[in-house]
Design a protein around this motif. Sequence first.
Motif, PDB file in Angstrom:
ATOM      1  N   UNK A  44      54.988  16.268  31.441  1.00 58.12           N
ATOM      2  CA  UNK A  44      55.850  17.462  31.867  1.00 58.12           C
ATOM      3  C   UNK A  44      57.206  16.873  31.769  1.00 58.12           C
ATOM      4  N   UNK A  45      58.182  17.791  31.616  1.00 62.00           N
ATOM      5  CA  UNK A  45      59.527  17.428  31.362  1.00 62.00           C
ATOM      6  C   UNK A  45      60.591  18.448  32.501  1.00 62.00           C
ATOM      7  N   UNK A  46      60.554  18.011  33.591  1.00 63.39           N
ATOM      8  CA  UNK A  46      61.183  18.480  34.746  1.00 63.39           C
ATOM      9  C   UNK A  46      62.803  18.878  34.355  1.00 63.39           C
ATOM     10  N   UNK A  47      63.257  18.257  33.593  1.00 62.83           N
ATOM     11  CA  UNK A  47      64.752  18.554  33.352  1.00 62.83           C
ATOM     12  C   UNK A  47      65.177  19.912  32.888  1.00 62.83           C
ATOM     13  N   UNK A  69      62.176  23.436  40.819  1.00 65.98           N
ATOM     14  CA  UNK A  69      61.966  22.058  40.463  1.00 65.98           C
ATOM     15  C   UNK A  69      61.783  21.526  42.247  1.00 65.98           C
ATOM     16  N   UNK A  70      62.267  22.195  43.002  1.00 62.29           N
ATOM     17  CA  UNK A  70      62.272  21.852  44.492  1.00 62.29           C
ATOM     18  C   UNK A  70      60.640  22.206  44.948  1.00 62.29           C
ATOM     19  N   UNK A  71      60.161  23.434  44.460  1.00 57.75           N
ATOM     20  CA  UNK A  71      58.840  23.475  44.699  1.00 57.75           C
ATOM     21  C   UNK A  71      57.675  22.946  43.870  1.00 57.75           C
ATOM     22  N   UNK A  72      57.935  22.106  43.080  1.00 54.62           N
ATOM     23  CA  UNK A  72      57.098  21.628  41.697  1.00 54.62           C
ATOM     24  C   UNK A  72      56.058  20.905  42.374  1.00 54.62           C
ATOM     25  N   UNK A  73      54.948  21.135  42.085  1.00 51.65           N
ATOM     26  CA  UNK A  73      53.616  20.090  42.449  1.00 51.65           C
ATOM     27  C   UNK A  73      53.506  19.017  41.389  1.00 51.65           C
ATOM     28  N   UNK A  74      52.644  18.476  41.447  1.00 49.09           N
ATOM     29  CA  UNK A  74      52.126  17.292  40.574  1.00 49.09           C
ATOM     30  C   UNK A  74      51.063  17.975  39.583  1.00 49.09           C
ATOM     31  N   UNK A 133      47.910  27.085  30.978  1.00 48.57           N
ATOM     32  CA  UNK A 133      49.068  26.566  31.161  1.00 48.57           C
ATOM     33  C   UNK A 133      50.296  27.255  31.747  1.00 48.57           C
ATOM     34  N   UNK A 134      50.506  27.173  33.109  1.00 52.49           N
ATOM     35  CA  UNK A 134      51.469  28.181  33.616  1.00 52.49           C
ATOM     36  C   UNK A 134      52.487  27.560  34.662  1.00 52.49           C
ATOM     37  N   UNK A 135      53.281  28.273  35.169  1.00 51.54           N
ATOM     38  CA  UNK A 135      54.202  27.770  36.271  1.00 51.54           C
ATOM     39  C   UNK A 135      55.435  28.587  36.327  1.00 51.54           C
ATOM     40  N   UNK A 136      56.227  28.054  37.385  1.00 49.20           N
ATOM     41  CA  UNK A 136      57.328  28.992  37.781  1.00 49.20           C
ATOM     42  C   UNK A 136      58.564  28.727  36.660  1.00 49.20           C
ATOM     43  N   UNK A 137      58.379  29.141  35.418  1.00 52.66           N
ATOM     44  CA  UNK A 137      59.251  28.924  34.235  1.00 52.66           C
ATOM     45  C   UNK A 137      59.489  30.122  33.675  1.00 52.66           C
ATOM     46  N   UNK A 138      60.649  30.184  32.840  1.00 49.98           N
ATOM     47  CA  UNK A 138      61.029  31.181  32.050  1.00 49.98           C
ATOM     48  C   UNK A 138      60.216  30.887  30.614  1.00 49.98           C
ATOM     49  N   UNK A 139      60.495  31.883  29.889  1.00 54.95           N
ATOM     50  CA  UNK A 139      59.639  31.753  28.478  1.00 54.95           C
ATOM     51  C   UNK A 139      59.921  30.595  27.843  1.00 54.95           C
ATOM     52  N   UNK A 147      58.899  23.674  26.524  1.00 55.62           N
ATOM     53  CA  UNK A 147      59.739  22.411  26.714  1.00 55.62           C
ATOM     54  C   UNK A 147      59.105  21.729  28.029  1.00 55.62           C
ATOM     55  N   UNK A 148      58.353  22.318  29.275  1.00 58.94           N
ATOM     56  CA  UNK A 148      57.757  21.855  30.172  1.00 58.94           C
ATOM     57  C   UNK A 148      56.615  20.923  30.004  1.00 58.94           C
ATOM     58  N   UNK A 149      55.676  21.837  28.965  1.00 58.85           N
ATOM     59  CA  UNK A 149      54.238  21.242  28.937  1.00 58.85           C
ATOM     60  C   UNK A 149      54.424  20.930  27.569  1.00 58.85           C
ATOM     61  N   UNK A 150      54.362  19.583  27.304  1.00 59.78           N
ATOM     62  CA  UNK A 150      54.640  18.803  25.935  1.00 59.78           C
ATOM     63  C   UNK A 150      53.307  19.182  25.396  1.00 59.78           C
ATOM     64  N   UNK A 151      52.233  19.391  25.861  1.00 63.09           N
ATOM     65  CA  UNK A 151      50.741  19.779  25.318  1.00 63.09           C
ATOM     66  C   UNK A 151      51.002  20.863  24.375  1.00 63.09           C
ATOM     67  N   UNK A 152      51.791  21.591  24.654  1.00 58.47           N
ATOM     68  CA  UNK A 152      51.895  23.118  23.877  1.00 58.47           C
ATOM     69  C   UNK A 152      52.564  23.018  22.710  1.00 58.47           C
TER      70      UNK A 152
END
Length: 368
Positions: A57-60, A67-72, A123-129, A134-139
């Motif tokens: 993942x890319x938290x940048x 980011x503050x609430x991000x799990x592993x 694959x999902x998360x607290x993310x904008x579209x 960008x966050x999940x490199x797998x995609x």
Amino acid sequence: ALFRATVEFELPPAGGYVAGLTFLPAEDALREKVQSRIEAIFTEEGLSVLGWRDVPVDPECLGKTARAAMPSFRQLFVSSPGGETGVALDRRTYVARKRAEHEHRSGELEAYFASLSSRTFVYKGMLTTPQLSQFFADLTDPRIESALLLVHSRFSTNTFPSWPLAHPYRYIAHNGEINTVQGNENWMHAREAMAASPHLPGLEQAFPICTPGASDTARFDEVLELLHLGGRPLHHAVLMMIPEAWENNDTMDPERRAFYRFHASVMEPWDGPASITFTDGTVIGAVLDRNGLRPSRYWVTDDDLVIMASEVGVMSVDPAKVVSKGRLQPGKMFLIDTSQGRIVDDEEIKNALASEHPYAEWLDQGMV
């Protein structure tokens, strides 16, 4: 292909293992503790834990709150010594997953399975579209291929946003709200004393089915999962929860009316306004509730691409390539069966389900 190239253990043939994105505590010691307990639960249920995969993942790209609430993020891989595959394997792992969720529902040892299936992957998360890929490199990895895709860009609006409450859920994504959800959950809780299925031994360990404090969509998804894994095709389970308006429709075919009336004794409607999209990895479709207050439009192109979305223009399509288009009607279902390679008509779906069993006979014999 991606998993086989990136895990350090041997995977059974496709369909012979379940895999799922798991949200775990960010702190190493807590994460190891939760992982060990999850492995123990699956082992207690007679399953084989094959291993875990670290998800790149890319938290940048994240905002401060996310980011503050991000799990592993780790992916769990499980198989069955009995050799079950597909939906049979999903049934075997269901109770174990629910046990693991109940034990790790909140606090510093919280864990959440975005999915755990042999047929689909979330694959999902607290993310904008734009952040998603960008966050999940797998995609963006070319080794990921799929004939179907369910995408949702919305947070639950009736709960505080969090990583687990992002859409989609394990079987559905949903536009709208379920206005009867508290009553639906209460009825589900009341039924649990009688709930049983030969497909789901040890089901009582999975109670409560509806996670307290979850969003309306999450609870809908949990009940749909139970009805589906309990032995019904996914589109059958969807029509139990979102029936068309049948009570006062005197022109409805008697067989279809009996189908709805029979199932009304098992499950009350989950009323919207709601447009529900759903998939089990083979069929993918959408249904609009009987109020019909959520738009869903679709296009079919000459190279067999089908796009359905809540509005026109989410993807650029050359109008010359479009061979048919339309909109979902209130109480109607749109369904694609990839095993048959075709769109299945609403009338065909409902006539087949209504004639599958002698529902009218059962009502005459059993309704008091």
